[in-house]
Design an enzyme around this catalytic site. Structure first.
Site, short mmCIF file in Angstrom:
data_model
loop_
_atom_site.label_atom_id
_atom_site.label_comp_id
_atom_site.label_asym_id
_atom_site.label_seq_id
_atom_site.Cartn_x
_atom_site.Cartn_y
_atom_site.Cartn_z
N ASN A 25 0.79 11.97 4.90
CA ASN A 25 0.17 11.17 5.94
C ASN A 25 0.77 11.57 7.28
O ASN A 25 1.89 11.18 7.61
CB ASN A 25 0.44 9.68 5.70
CG ASN A 25 -0.80 8.92 5.28
OD1 ASN A 25 -0.71 7.75 4.98
ND2 ASN A 25 -1.96 9.54 5.28
N GLU B 125 -12.60 5.56 5.12
CA GLU B 125 -12.11 6.36 6.24
C GLU B 125 -13.35 6.88 6.99
O GLU B 125 -13.79 8.01 6.79
CB GLU B 125 -11.21 7.48 5.72
CG GLU B 125 -9.99 6.89 5.00
CD GLU B 125 -9.29 7.85 4.06
OE1 GLU B 125 -9.67 9.04 4.02
OE2 GLU B 125 -8.38 7.41 3.33
N ARG C 167 -11.01 35.95 44.72
CA ARG C 167 -10.69 34.96 45.75
C ARG C 167 -10.29 33.61 45.15
O ARG C 167 -9.48 32.88 45.72
CB ARG C 167 -11.90 34.78 46.66
CG ARG C 167 -11.58 34.06 47.96
CD ARG C 167 -12.78 33.65 48.79
NE ARG C 167 -14.03 34.34 48.53
CZ ARG C 167 -15.22 33.84 48.84
NH1 ARG C 167 -15.31 32.65 49.39
NH2 ARG C 167 -16.31 34.52 48.60
N HIS D 144 -4.61 16.22 -3.91
CA HIS D 144 -4.95 16.38 -2.50
C HIS D 144 -4.75 17.82 -2.01
O HIS D 144 -5.13 18.14 -0.88
CB HIS D 144 -4.12 15.43 -1.64
CG HIS D 144 -4.59 14.00 -1.70
ND1 HIS D 144 -4.95 13.38 -2.86
CD2 HIS D 144 -4.76 13.07 -0.72
CE1 HIS D 144 -5.32 12.14 -2.62
NE2 HIS D 144 -5.22 11.92 -1.33
N TYR E 295 0.83 -1.21 0.00
CA TYR E 295 0.00 0.00 0.00
C TYR E 295 0.86 1.26 0.00
O TYR E 295 1.83 1.39 0.76
CB TYR E 295 -0.93 0.03 1.22
CG TYR E 295 -1.67 1.34 1.34
CD1 TYR E 295 -2.72 1.64 0.47
CD2 TYR E 295 -1.30 2.30 2.28
CE1 TYR E 295 -3.40 2.84 0.54
CE2 TYR E 295 -1.97 3.52 2.36
CZ TYR E 295 -3.02 3.78 1.49
OH TYR E 295 -3.67 4.98 1.54
N TYR F 283 -15.60 35.79 43.86
CA TYR F 283 -14.87 34.63 43.36
C TYR F 283 -13.79 35.00 42.34
O TYR F 283 -12.75 34.35 42.27
CB TYR F 283 -15.83 33.64 42.70
CG TYR F 283 -16.74 32.90 43.64
CD1 TYR F 283 -16.69 33.09 45.02
CD2 TYR F 283 -17.67 31.99 43.14
CE1 TYR F 283 -17.53 32.40 45.87
CE2 TYR F 283 -18.52 31.29 43.98
CZ TYR F 283 -18.45 31.50 45.35
OH TYR F 283 -19.28 30.81 46.19
N PHE G 127 -1.78 8.07 11.69
CA PHE G 127 -2.15 9.39 11.19
C PHE G 127 -3.43 9.93 11.82
O PHE G 127 -3.79 11.08 11.60
CB PHE G 127 -2.35 9.33 9.66
CG PHE G 127 -3.23 8.19 9.24
CD1 PHE G 127 -4.58 8.16 9.55
CD2 PHE G 127 -2.70 7.12 8.54
CE1 PHE G 127 -5.39 7.11 9.17
CE2 PHE G 127 -3.51 6.06 8.14
CZ PHE G 127 -4.86 6.05 8.46
#
Length: 512
Positions: free
Chosen positions: A194, A411, A280, A82, A52, A277, A326
């Site tokens: 990746n 995915e 404090r 991409h 792959y 608050y 990844f």
């Protein structure tokens, strides 16, 4: 000079390289690991094994086998297709961090790239050539594919870069510096994209800003304590030791040290029994945010030295495993945590601003105005702070709870970690502006009380801050004051803290 090994990069190293421009050098032993992993890839290709990312398609196309003559074109097509990022670019220092983190991951020797690719990434850093990378478009799993593809474009001489204060074509920057683009070979394109380097780079830069801002918040809160004649008993060490959180105790200790010698703060029962608050509970609230920051720092330090691409090559190429390093979930959760932690610094700061300007809550001039009624003073500054705090509440919604399947459901769970990191960075910018407003108001309050009665440390801070924002003697365009104070807080690292004569930020920071 910082030596990159793939194993030892620290957040302090990243600060030096990305914020201070320090040069880097690659450790020879790490480069040998890179060479060995490359030899393994070449053997896979020559043996015609199907692996792959080396000679297959990507994502849903992982079952499509690519011929040996097409493996280089496969990598080029991967990067170009991409590179789908959109929107404004990441800040330049984040882009620099992305290059650094991607290079550091490749130096681990699990990715199968050629040494020349690592060397070119190093040259980008040392020549200060930083890819222009759009912020939007990453799902935070399968790596930060879109952002890192824009980074990879630069290596092949395409895309745009920040260079010498301008944006230009990568090819022009290469021409000026004598660098040559690469033709990507088997697995190299995938090895570049990746990974979690976009979210991690944004996360690290955000953390470095957040850490400084958290410390600044204590100095500014100390100034407010003096402006409101706050009660010091709430910072007594016994209270905080009784609870047991070390970060809470550390905040209280730093506040005590900062306010040592002040004649403006009071004791329990002297003027009132208790403070609100927002005064404090400063150690409890700030301390809890420090706990979150400590968690975030730990996760970022791990991820900066992690192998996050796919597949990874082990045992000299005998073992090539396709996995999921990844996936950005660890950083996504950390970024969402930091968003909430930082938003709280602004939330409690805005309440202190209200106590500084509201005449029903103090004995100072209404809205710190020089001529109440005729002049509005700091009235609308509190509005601005409230608006920023409200915006932070929206940005603090966790991104990591969302997931949208991609690549034809191959995915099917993603982290949205890059969205979390981007929103975290935005929150931090808003927090700084809220603290700038508190600082302006607190400066005015202590001036009414009498600056000669201030603590040594806060007086040093007062004098330096007054060089940035002068006293409010009449209404003016306060937007300019807020932005000037914000910029000073962002850039200033020494000269404003001073628990001793040295006045050095790092010396005070050591008590954190």
């Amino acid at each position: 000079m910082v030596v990159l090994t793939g194993e030892t990069l620290t957040l302090d190293d990243i600060r030096k390289i990305c914020l201070e421009g320090e040069r880097i050098v690659l450790k020879p032993e790490s480069m040998r690991k890179v060479e060995q992993s490359r030899e393994a890839v070449l053997k896979i290709v020559s043996d015609k094994k199907t692996v792959y990312g080396i000679n297959t398609g990507f994502g849903k196309f992982s079952d499509v086998v690519i011929g040996e003559d097409d493996v280089n074109e496969l990598q080029l097509n991967l990067i170009r297709s991409h590179a789908c990022g959109v929107g404004d670019p990441f800040p330049e220092q984040v882009s620099r961090a992305m290059v650094l983190l991607r290079l550091n991951a490749l130096l681990k020797g699990f990715s199968g790239i050629r040494p020349i690719l690592a060397e070119l990434l190093a040259e980008l850093l040392n020549q200060h050539i930083h890819p222009v990378i759009p912020q939007q478009g990453s799902l935070g799993a399968s790596g930060d594919l879109a952002p890192l593809s824009h980074l990879a474009l630069v290596l092949i001489g395409e895309g745009k870069v920040f260079y010498s204060g301008n944006v230009c074509k990568a090819s022009e920057a290469f021409h000026h510096t004598g660098l040559s683009p690469l033709i990507l070979e088997a697995k190299e394109g995938l090895a570049l994209i990746n990974g979690t380097q976009a979210m991690t780079a944004m996360g690290v830069i955000s953390y470095l800003e957040a850490e400084q801002l958290a410390l600044q918040s204590e100095m500014i809160a100390s100034l407010t304590m003096e402006g409101l004649e706050g009660i010091m008993d709430a910072f007594h060490p016994a209270i905080h030791e009784a609870r047991g959180f070390p970060q809470q105790s550390a905040v209280a200790e730093r506040m005590r040290n900062t306010l040592a010698g002040s004649k403006l703060v009071t004791r329990q029962g002297e003027k009132r029994m208790q403070d609100a608050y927002s005064l404090r509970c400063i150690p409890q609230v700030h301390g809890a945010s420090w706990q979150a920051l400590d968690y975030v720092k730990e996760k970022l330090e791990i991820e900066t030295n992690a192998a996050t691409d796919n597949p990874l090559i082990f045992d000299g190429g005998q073992t090539v495993i396709s996995g999921g390093n990844f996936h950005g979930q660890p950083i996504a959760l950390a970024m969402d945590f930091m968003k909430i932690a930082m938003a709280e610094f602004a939330s409690i700061s805005e309440r202190r601003i209200e106590r500084l300007v509201n005449p029903q809550l103090n004995d100072l001039p209404p809205f710190l105005s020089a001529q109440p009624g005729l002049q509005s003073g700091a009235m609308i500054m509190q509005y601005c702070a409230a608006s920023l705090v409200s915006e932070n509440k929206t940005l603090a919604h966790p991104a990591s709870v969302d997931s949208i399947p991609s690549s034809a459901n191959q995915e099917d769970h993603v982290s949205m970690g890059t969205i979390a990191a981007r929103h975290c960075f935005s929150i931090i910018q808003n927090v700084r502006r809220v603290l700038a407003i508190e600082c302006i108001c607190a400066l005015q309050a202590v001036q009414y009380r009498g600056i000669e009665r201030m603590a040594t440390a806060t007086r040093v801070f007062y004098d330096e801050a007054r060089e940035i924002v002068p006293s409010i003697t009449q209404d003016r365009v306060f937007s300019e004051d807020i932005e000037n104070m914000t910029e000073w807080l962002k850039k200033n690292k020494a000269g404003w803290t001073a628990l001793n004569e040295g006045r050095e930020f790092e010396r005070w920071k050591q008590n954190a």
